[in-house]
Enzyme design. Structure first.
Site, PDB file in Angstrom:
ATOM      1  N   GLY A 119      33.171  -1.902  33.045  1.00 49.83           N
ATOM      2  CA  GLY A 119      32.135  -2.577  32.263  1.00 49.83           C
ATOM      3  C   GLY A 119      30.888  -2.864  33.081  1.00 49.83           C
ATOM      4  N   ARG A 150      35.502   4.372  32.053  1.00 54.72           N
ATOM      5  CA  ARG A 150      36.755   3.686  32.363  1.00 54.72           C
ATOM      6  C   ARG A 150      37.915   4.639  32.701  1.00 54.72           C
ATOM      7  NH1 ARG A 150      36.511  -1.667  31.856  1.00 54.72           N
ATOM      8  NH2 ARG A 150      35.121  -2.626  30.329  1.00 54.72           N
ATOM      9  N   ASP A 152      40.853  -3.015  38.936  1.00 61.42           N
ATOM     10  CA  ASP A 152      41.532  -1.725  38.708  1.00 61.42           C
ATOM     11  C   ASP A 152      40.830  -0.590  39.464  1.00 61.42           C
ATOM     12  OD1 ASP A 152      43.653  -2.510  37.039  1.00 61.42           O
ATOM     13  OD2 ASP A 152      42.328  -2.599  35.310  1.00 61.42           O
ATOM     14  N   LYS A 198      32.782  -5.687  41.613  1.00 61.81           N
ATOM     15  CA  LYS A 198      31.939  -5.885  40.426  1.00 61.81           C
ATOM     16  C   LYS A 198      32.764  -6.411  39.272  1.00 61.81           C
ATOM     17  CE  LYS A 198      32.688  -3.754  37.223  1.00 61.81           C
ATOM     18  NZ  LYS A 198      33.137  -2.983  36.066  1.00 61.81           N
ATOM     19  N   THR A 199      32.313  -7.355  38.540  1.00 60.85           N
ATOM     20  CA  THR A 199      32.759  -7.688  37.194  1.00 60.85           C
ATOM     21  C   THR A 199      32.177  -9.034  36.791  1.00 60.85           C
ATOM     22  OG1 THR A 199      34.561  -8.140  35.654  1.00 60.85           O
ATOM     23  CG2 THR A 199      35.045  -8.654  37.938  1.00 60.85           C
ATOM     24  N   ASP A 236      33.502 -10.870  34.835  1.00 66.18           N
ATOM     25  CA  ASP A 236      34.639 -11.750  34.527  1.00 66.18           C
ATOM     26  C   ASP A 236      34.944 -12.760  35.635  1.00 66.18           C
ATOM     27  OD1 ASP A 236      34.747 -10.067  32.404  1.00 66.18           O
ATOM     28  OD2 ASP A 236      36.577  -9.032  33.006  1.00 66.18           O
TER      29      ASP A 236
HETATM   30  P1  FBP Z   1      35.328  -4.898  33.763  1.00 62.84           P
HETATM   31  O1  FBP Z   1      36.658  -5.514  34.007  1.00 62.84           O
HETATM   32  O2  FBP Z   1      35.361  -3.431  33.767  1.00 62.84           O
HETATM   33  O3  FBP Z   1      34.277  -5.451  34.662  1.00 62.84           O
HETATM   34  O4  FBP Z   1      34.932  -5.307  32.278  1.00 62.84           O
HETATM   35  C1  FBP Z   1      34.322  -6.455  31.906  1.00 62.84           C
HETATM   36  C2  FBP Z   1      34.326  -6.634  30.405  1.00 62.84           C
HETATM   37  O5  FBP Z   1      33.014  -6.972  30.016  1.00 62.84           O
HETATM   38  C3  FBP Z   1      35.331  -7.670  29.919  1.00 62.84           C
HETATM   39  O6  FBP Z   1      34.845  -8.987  30.016  1.00 62.84           O
HETATM   40  C4  FBP Z   1      35.539  -7.248  28.490  1.00 62.84           C
HETATM   41  O7  FBP Z   1      36.769  -7.716  27.953  1.00 62.84           O
HETATM   42  C5  FBP Z   1      35.529  -5.744  28.605  1.00 62.84           C
HETATM   43  O8  FBP Z   1      34.698  -5.447  29.708  1.00 62.84           O
HETATM   44  C6  FBP Z   1      34.989  -5.067  27.381  1.00 62.84           C
HETATM   45  O9  FBP Z   1      35.179  -3.701  27.530  1.00 62.84           O
HETATM   46  P2  FBP Z   1      34.323  -2.566  26.836  1.00 62.84           P
HETATM   47  O10 FBP Z   1      33.010  -2.515  27.540  1.00 62.84           O
HETATM   48  O11 FBP Z   1      35.116  -1.337  27.064  1.00 62.84           O
HETATM   49  O12 FBP Z   1      34.154  -2.945  25.402  1.00 62.84           O
END
Ligand code: FBP
Length: 556
Positions: free
Chosen positions: A83, A147, A178, A204-205, A207
Site C-alpha cells: 500500500g 502486492r 510482509d 514502510k506502512t 499502519d
Molecule cells: P501495507 O501493509 O501494504 O502498507 O498496506 C496499508 C493499507 O493501507 C492498510 O491500512 C489497508 O488495510 C490496506 O493497505 C488496503 O489495501 P489495498 O490498498 O489493497 O486496498
C-alpha cells in the site's frame, strides 16, 4: 516539470530534506561500526535453520569514516511494495542522491508495478530529470506499486536472473512487514546461490505496525495520521456546531490500532476503540455496543446530542467471537476455494458457509448484518490477510448501537434521539504530500539504504533512530531483518515472518489515552490539529507524531 503541477507542488520541489549528522557526508566518507550480534525475536532455532547464511548478523551504526567502496560504480534496483505511504518518492530521492554522490556513473533502476516488475523484468532507469518531478511529493506513481508476494524458489530464480542480466548489484525493497520478510528470503536465496547481490529493505506502512526497538516508526505513519487527525478535528467542530449527529469514523490501519490511538491522542474523541484492549479484556461486540450506547445516552441527558467515535478497521479480528469466525472462514475459503467459487449466489454461499462453520461461529455469522456477511467472504489478499479495509465495521456498530438505544427507549430508560453519520478514512491519507518529518525521514532512509549496499550489507533493513529529536541528532544504522522474525501460521502453514507490532497496552501512549478517555467521553474536549504545515515555525512544521513524543518522554 509536469505542466499540471500545482503552485504548492512547485514550491515543495524546492524543499531540501534534512538528514542526521552521520549522513551529512559524501557516501565514501561514511563507514560503519558493528554492534552486538543478534537473535530473532522468537523461534530462534527454526529461523536460524531457514536463514543459515544471513541469520545472527550484527546491528550496524553509520558514522564518519572512509568507505572507498561507495565510490565504485554500481547499478541498483528499487521497488515499491504494498500500500502507498507518504514519502516513498523521497526514499528513492535519498537513494538516488547517495548513489550518484558515490559515483555519477552509478545507475538506479526502478521496477514497475511492485515485486511483479522484478520477476518480469519491467523497469525504467530513474534519471535526475525524471526524479525531480517527484521530490517531496506523495504517492508511489514514480514507478507504481503492487502486492505480488515473492516467495517461491521459481520467483526467486527469475528475480536473480533479471538482476544479474542487468548487472544490478543491489536491490532496495521498500515495503511493510510482509515485503521485508520477502526481502530477507530473497537475500538468503541469493547468498545461497552466491549471486553476490545485496538486498536491503526500507520500513514502510501507514499502519505503524512495523515497529520495534530499532524501527521506531515505519514511514508514512506521520503524514497519514496527521491527515486523518485534521479531518477528524474538522468533523468534531462540525458536530459541536450542529449538535445533531454522532459521527462514527473508521480508520485504516489493518490489525493494529496505532493509527486510531495516534488520532485519538491528537483529537480527543468521545470514544475510541483500541483493538488490542478489546482482545486483552475479552470484550464482546455487545460490550462495545453497550459502552458506546451508554455514552450517547449520558451525553444526550447532559444536552450534548453529538459525538465522535473512532473505530480501527481491524477491530473485527480482535473481538473474540469475530476472531474465531474469521479464522474459520479463512480456513474454509483456503481449503475449499474451488468449490466455493462455483457457488453463484450469496444465498448458496452463506448456506454452504453455515453448514461448515462450527455451531458458535455459524450463530455469530447469521447474526451479522447481510452486507457484513458478504464483506467477510471477500477474497483474502495475496498474503492471506482478510481485507479489513473492505469491511464496514462502523456501519455494523451503528446498526447495533441504534437497536440498543431503541431497546432502552422501549423500556422507558431513554427519552432522547440518536442521529448518526458514518465515515471511512483510509486512502485519503496514503498519498498526501509527506510532512516535513516524513520528507526528512524517508530521504534519510533512502540515503541510508545506499550506504548499506555500499558497506556490503544484505538482508538488512534501513534504520533511523531517535526520531522524536531534531533531525541532526537522529541515529542512522541498519538492522538484520531476521532479528525481527518469528514463525506464524499463514494459510495453514508455519512461516517465518517479521513480527507485527500491536499497540503496547503498557506503553506510555496507551496509558496517556487511558488517563484521559473518561473525561473526553463526557466533557467535550475536542482538539483541532489543523492541516499539515510545511512552511512556518519548526515547532509546528517538524513536530513528530504524539506516539513518538510520548514514547521518548517528550510530550504532555
Ligand atoms: P501495507 O501493509 O501494504 O502498507 O498496506 C496499508 C493499507 O493501507 C492498510 O491500512 C489497508 O488495510 C490496506 O493497505 C488496503 O489495501 P489495498 O490498498 O489493497 O486496498
Amino acid at each position: 516539470m509536469k505542466k499540471t503541477a500545482s503552485p504548492f507542488q512547485i514550491e515543495r520541489y524546492k524543499y531540501l530534506p534534512q538528514v542526521p549528522l552521520s549522513l551529512q557526508n559524501p557516501p565514501d566518507r561514511i563507514s560503519f561500526r558493528r554492534g552486538d550480534s543478534t537473535e530473532s525475536v522468537d523461534d530462534q532455532a527454526q529461523i536460524k535453520e531457514i536463514f543459515p547464511h544471513t541469520y545472527g548478523a550484527p546491528l550496524i551504526y553509520f558514522e564518519k569514516g572512509e568507505n572507498p567502496r561507495a565510490g565504485e560504480a554500481i547499478n541498483v534496483g528499487v521497488v515499491l511494495s504494498g500500500g502507498q505511504a507518504p514519502g516513498g518518492h523521497n526514499v528513492i530521492a535519498g537513494l538516488f542522491d547517495a548513489l550518484k554522490g558515490g559515483n555519477p556513473a552509478s545507475r538506479l533502476f526502478g521496477f514497475l508495478g511492485g515485486p511483479e516488475g522484478i520477476i518480469t523484468g519491467r523497469f525504467i532507469e530513474i534519471t535526475q530529470d525524471y526524479l525531480n518531478q517527484y521530490r517531496n511529493t506523495g504517492g508511489f506513481d514514480i514507478i507504481g506499486s503492487g502486492r505480488t508476494k515473492l516467495e517461491t524458489p521459481e520467483q526467486f530464480e527469475k528475480a536473480l536472473a533479471v538482476l544479474k542480466e542487468n548487472g544490478i548489484g543491489g536491490l532496495v525493497i521498500i515495503g511493510g512487514d510482509d515485503s521485508n520478510t520477502n526481502a530477507a528470503l530473497l537475500a538468503e536465496y541469493s547468498e545461497n546461490k552466491k549471486a553476490g547481490i545485496r538486498i536491503v529493505g526500507v520500513p514502510k506502512t501507514i499502519d505503524g505496525d512495523l515497529k520495534n526497538k530499532y524501527i521506531e516508526s515505519p514511514f508514512g505513519f506521520d503524514s497519514a495520521t496527521k491527515t486523518y487527525a485534521e479531518l477528524i478535528g474538522n468533523i468534531m467542530r462540525d458536530a459541536k456546531s450542529a449538535k445533531k449527529y454522532w459521527h462514527f469514523i473508521r480508520l485504516m490501519g489493518r490489525s493494529a490500532s496505532h493509527i486510531a490511538l495516534e488520532c485519538a491522542l491528537q483529537t480527543h474523541p468521545n470514544y475510541a476503540i483500541i483493538s488490542e484492549e478489546v482482545q486483552e479484556r475479552h470484550k464482546t461486540l455487545s460490550d462495545i455496543v453497550i459502552d458506546i450506547s451508554d455514552i450517547i445516552m449520558r451525553r444526550w441527558n447532559n444536552g450534548e446530542a453529538f459525538g465522535v467515535v473512532i473505530v480501527p478497521e481491524g477491530v473485527v479480528e480482535f473481538i473474540p467471537e469475530m476472531k474465531t469466525l474469521i479464522q474459520e472462514l479463512s480456513g474454509l475459503l483456503a481449503e475449499h476455494i474451488k468449490h466455493f467459487s462455483t457457488l453463484n449466489t450469496f444465498e448458496d454461499q452463506s448456506a454452504w458457509i453455515n453448514k461448515n462453520l462450527s455451531r458458535d461461529s455459524s450463530y455469530v455469522f447469521s447474526s451479522l448484518p447481510n452486507n457484513i456477511q458478504r464483506q467477510l467472504l471477500i477474497d483474502r489478499d495475496p498474503h492471506g490477510n482478510v481485507q479489513v479495509s473492505r469491511i464496514e465495521t462502523e456501519k455494523m456498530i451503528i446498526e447495533m448501537v441504534e437497536s440498543r438505544i431503541n431497546e432502552c427507549k422501549n423500556e422507558g430508560k431513554f427519552k432522547g434521539s440518536f442521529h448518526y453519520q458514518s465515515h471511512f478514512f483510509g486512502y485519503e491519507g496514503r498519498c498526501t504530500f509527506p510532512s516535513n518529518f516524513d520528507a526528512n525521514y524517508c530521504y534519510s532512509l533512502g540515503y541510508n539504504a545506499f550506504i548499506m549496499i555500499a558497506c556490503g550489507l544484505t538482508s538488512y533493513i534501513s534504520s533511523i533512530q531517535k526520531l522524536a529529536y531534531p533531525v541532526k541528532d537522529w541515529v542512522a544504522g541498519a538492522v538484520p531483518i531476521t532479528m525481527m522474525m518469528n514463525l506464524e501460521t499463514r494459510r495453514g502453514r508455519s512461516k517465518p515472518v517479521i513480527r507485527k507490532a500491536l499497540v503496547d497496552l503498557e506503553g506510555i501512549p496507551f496509558r496517556t489515552f487511558l488517563a484521559h478517555r473518561d473525561g473526553w467521553a463526557d466533557k467535550t474536549s475536542y482538539c483541532y490539529p489543523g492541516a499539515i504545515q510545511y512552511f512556518g515555525p519548526p515547532e509546528i512544521c517538524d513536530r513528530p507524531a504524539e506516539t513518538l513524543l510520548l514514547e521518548a518522554g517528550l510530550s504532555r
